[in-house]
Write a protein that holds these residues in place. Sequence first.
Motif, PDB file in Angstrom:
ATOM      1  N   PRO A  10      84.698  80.670 117.564  1.00 17.25           N
ATOM      2  CA  PRO A  10      85.138  80.822 119.010  1.00 17.25           C
ATOM      3  C   PRO A  10      85.054  79.619 120.056  1.00 17.25           C
ATOM      4  CG  PRO A  10      83.366  82.164 118.698  1.00 17.25           C
ATOM      5  CD  PRO A  10      83.794  81.434 117.272  1.00 17.25           C
ATOM      6  N   GLY A  11      84.047  78.853 119.861  1.00 15.36           N
ATOM      7  CA  GLY A  11      83.941  77.492 120.482  1.00 15.36           C
ATOM      8  C   GLY A  11      84.794  76.456 120.082  1.00 15.36           C
ATOM      9  N   ALA A  12      85.269  76.430 118.812  1.00 13.23           N
ATOM     10  CA  ALA A  12      85.764  75.173 118.569  1.00 13.23           C
ATOM     11  C   ALA A  12      87.062  74.730 119.408  1.00 13.23           C
ATOM     12  CB  ALA A  12      86.766  75.528 117.170  1.00 13.23           C
ATOM     13  N   GLY A  13      87.072  73.460 119.689  1.00 17.28           N
ATOM     14  CA  GLY A  13      87.827  72.566 120.597  1.00 17.28           C
ATOM     15  C   GLY A  13      87.017  72.378 121.705  1.00 17.28           C
ATOM     16  N   ARG A  14      85.930  72.871 121.914  1.00 18.23           N
ATOM     17  CA  ARG A  14      85.071  72.910 123.131  1.00 18.23           C
ATOM     18  C   ARG A  14      83.977  71.746 123.151  1.00 18.23           C
ATOM     19  NH1 ARG A  14      86.280  76.638 127.481  1.00 18.23           N
ATOM     20  NH2 ARG A  14      87.852  78.014 126.653  1.00 18.23           N
ATOM     21  N   GLN A  15      83.677  71.756 121.747  1.00 17.90           N
ATOM     22  CA  GLN A  15      82.439  70.612 121.474  1.00 17.90           C
ATOM     23  C   GLN A  15      82.571  69.358 122.116  1.00 17.90           C
ATOM     24  OE1 GLN A  15      84.750  71.813 119.092  1.00 17.90           O
ATOM     25  NE2 GLN A  15      85.339  69.896 118.271  1.00 17.90           N
ATOM     26  N   GLY A  16      81.192  68.703 122.029  1.00 17.31           N
ATOM     27  CA  GLY A  16      81.304  67.224 122.243  1.00 17.31           C
ATOM     28  C   GLY A  16      81.553  66.294 121.100  1.00 17.31           C
ATOM     29  N   LYS A  17      81.375  65.097 121.157  1.00 17.09           N
ATOM     30  CA  LYS A  17      81.479  64.171 120.144  1.00 17.09           C
ATOM     31  C   LYS A  17      80.574  64.584 119.083  1.00 17.09           C
ATOM     32  CE  LYS A  17      79.835  59.984 120.317  1.00 17.09           C
ATOM     33  NZ  LYS A  17      79.584  58.559 120.883  1.00 17.09           N
ATOM     34  N   VAL A  18      80.942  64.578 117.845  1.00 13.35           N
ATOM     35  CA  VAL A  18      80.213  64.741 116.607  1.00 13.35           C
ATOM     36  C   VAL A  18      80.089  63.605 115.823  1.00 13.35           C
ATOM     37  CG1 VAL A  18      80.035  65.838 114.476  1.00 13.35           C
ATOM     38  CG2 VAL A  18      80.994  67.226 116.471  1.00 13.35           C
ATOM     39  N   VAL A  19      78.797  63.102 115.654  1.00 14.29           N
ATOM     40  CA  VAL A  19      78.819  62.014 114.738  1.00 14.29           C
ATOM     41  C   VAL A  19      77.991  62.161 113.288  1.00 14.29           C
ATOM     42  CG1 VAL A  19      77.661  59.537 114.495  1.00 14.29           C
ATOM     43  CG2 VAL A  19      78.525  60.550 116.646  1.00 14.29           C
ATOM     44  N   ILE A  20      78.627  62.005 112.208  1.00 13.93           N
ATOM     45  CA  ILE A  20      78.067  61.873 110.830  1.00 13.93           C
ATOM     46  C   ILE A  20      77.687  60.408 110.467  1.00 13.93           C
ATOM     47  CG2 ILE A  20      78.905  62.803 108.448  1.00 13.93           C
ATOM     48  CD1 ILE A  20      81.176  63.913 109.786  1.00 13.93           C
ATOM     49  N   ARG A  21      76.598  60.613 109.637  1.00 21.54           N
ATOM     50  CA  ARG A  21      75.810  59.674 109.342  1.00 21.54           C
ATOM     51  C   ARG A  21      75.948  59.737 107.562  1.00 21.54           C
ATOM     52  NH1 ARG A  21      70.459  57.881 111.586  1.00 21.54           N
ATOM     53  NH2 ARG A  21      69.619  59.831 110.478  1.00 21.54           N
ATOM     54  N   LEU A  22      76.438  58.610 107.023  1.00 17.79           N
ATOM     55  CA  LEU A  22      76.194  58.471 105.565  1.00 17.79           C
ATOM     56  C   LEU A  22      75.256  57.548 105.127  1.00 17.79           C
ATOM     57  CD1 LEU A  22      77.129  59.131 102.677  1.00 17.79           C
ATOM     58  CD2 LEU A  22      78.906  57.333 103.042  1.00 17.79           C
ATOM     59  N   ASP A  23      74.101  57.550 104.625  1.00 19.17           N
ATOM     60  CA  ASP A  23      73.042  56.664 104.264  1.00 19.17           C
ATOM     61  C   ASP A  23      72.987  56.385 102.918  1.00 19.17           C
ATOM     62  OD1 ASP A  23      72.056  55.850 106.876  1.00 19.17           O
ATOM     63  OD2 ASP A  23      70.938  57.552 106.849  1.00 19.17           O
ATOM     64  N   CYS A  24      73.416  55.175 102.294  1.00 24.73           N
ATOM     65  CA  CYS A  24      73.251  55.156 100.735  1.00 24.73           C
ATOM     66  C   CYS A  24      72.024  54.229 100.379  1.00 24.73           C
ATOM     67  CB  CYS A  24      74.387  54.653 100.273  1.00 24.73           C
ATOM     68  SG  CYS A  24      75.948  55.732 100.401  1.00 24.73           S
ATOM     69  N   ASP A  25      71.393  54.474  99.250  1.00 25.71           N
ATOM     70  CA  ASP A  25      70.022  53.596  98.923  1.00 25.71           C
ATOM     71  C   ASP A  25      70.533  52.167  98.651  1.00 25.71           C
ATOM     72  OD1 ASP A  25      70.619  54.208  96.410  1.00 25.71           O
ATOM     73  OD2 ASP A  25      68.865  55.268  96.092  1.00 25.71           O
ATOM     74  N   VAL A  26      71.544  51.641  98.868  1.00 26.73           N
ATOM     75  CA  VAL A  26      71.739  50.346  98.484  1.00 26.73           C
ATOM     76  C   VAL A  26      71.189  49.389  99.527  1.00 26.73           C
ATOM     77  CG1 VAL A  26      73.617  48.702  98.136  1.00 26.73           C
ATOM     78  CG2 VAL A  26      74.230  50.992  97.757  1.00 26.73           C
ATOM     79  N   PRO A  27      70.532  48.373  98.818  1.00 24.74           N
ATOM     80  CA  PRO A  27      69.846  47.238  99.801  1.00 24.74           C
ATOM     81  C   PRO A  27      70.908  46.586 100.586  1.00 24.74           C
ATOM     82  CG  PRO A  27      68.948  47.100  97.595  1.00 24.74           C
ATOM     83  CD  PRO A  27      70.120  47.987  97.593  1.00 24.74           C
ATOM     84  N   GLY A  28      70.395  46.444 101.866  1.00 25.32           N
ATOM     85  CA  GLY A  28      71.321  45.931 103.037  1.00 25.32           C
ATOM     86  C   GLY A  28      72.181  47.118 103.316  1.00 25.32           C
ATOM     87  N   GLY A  29      72.044  48.195 103.373  1.00 24.61           N
ATOM     88  CA  GLY A  29      73.008  49.244 103.854  1.00 24.61           C
ATOM     89  C   GLY A  29      74.403  48.942 103.785  1.00 24.61           C
ATOM     90  N   GLY A  30      74.997  48.094 102.947  1.00 31.53           N
ATOM     91  CA  GLY A  30      76.338  47.968 102.963  1.00 31.53           C
ATOM     92  C   GLY A  30      77.440  49.077 102.610  1.00 31.53           C
ATOM     93  N   PHE A  31      77.014  49.970 102.315  1.00 32.73           N
ATOM     94  CA  PHE A  31      77.798  51.202 102.224  1.00 32.73           C
ATOM     95  C   PHE A  31      77.573  52.373 103.260  1.00 32.73           C
ATOM     96  CE2 PHE A  31      78.110  49.341  98.080  1.00 32.73           C
ATOM     97  CZ  PHE A  31      79.480  49.059  97.942  1.00 32.73           C
ATOM     98  N   ASP A  32      76.518  52.229 104.138  1.00 32.67           N
ATOM     99  CA  ASP A  32      76.199  53.359 105.136  1.00 32.67           C
ATOM    100  C   ASP A  32      77.428  53.294 106.195  1.00 32.67           C
ATOM    101  OD1 ASP A  32      73.800  53.293 103.826  1.00 32.67           O
ATOM    102  OD2 ASP A  32      72.713  52.441 105.350  1.00 32.67           O
TER     103      ASP A  32
END
Length: 163
Positions: A10-32
Amino acid sequence: MEIDKTIKGPGAGRQGKVVIRLDCDVPGGGFDRRFVINAGTTAGTYRQPVVSGVPAGTRCAVTEISTGENKEVRLARVTINPTTLTVRAGVTSRISITDKYDRHGKTGKDHKGGKGGKRAASLPGTGTALQTGRMAAGSLTLVLTGCLTVAAARPTRRRHERL
């Protein structure tokens, strides 16, 4: 790798910004990656850009670093499935994230909280519950204290009798 983000409730559309983080264990974070769902995005499912070229055997984790909760809505439930995965060669893995938002002061399907299905009064736009009983008792206490203080401070007049 694909991430599907679903917003519902019922609150959909009233939320603030959502940030999703993808962290991969590749050295240097090239796919994060960080994916942003804009504030006010309406209910629905939104596919994020595909992350490709991740080497097989790489382990990746997904989290929400900003949930979109604000003075109008609270995050009632978040489901991330799976939260971590290991990339397989030739397979596009899908991660599903679902956020259910409730408006402050409202819960469940009937949008009523509290005992017996009654919803507590709240201050508009804040979701803060009014404490009317406590406010009334506090106000009455202040008024009575003030009256007693004034009465105690009044000089008393004594009649002096002459002998």
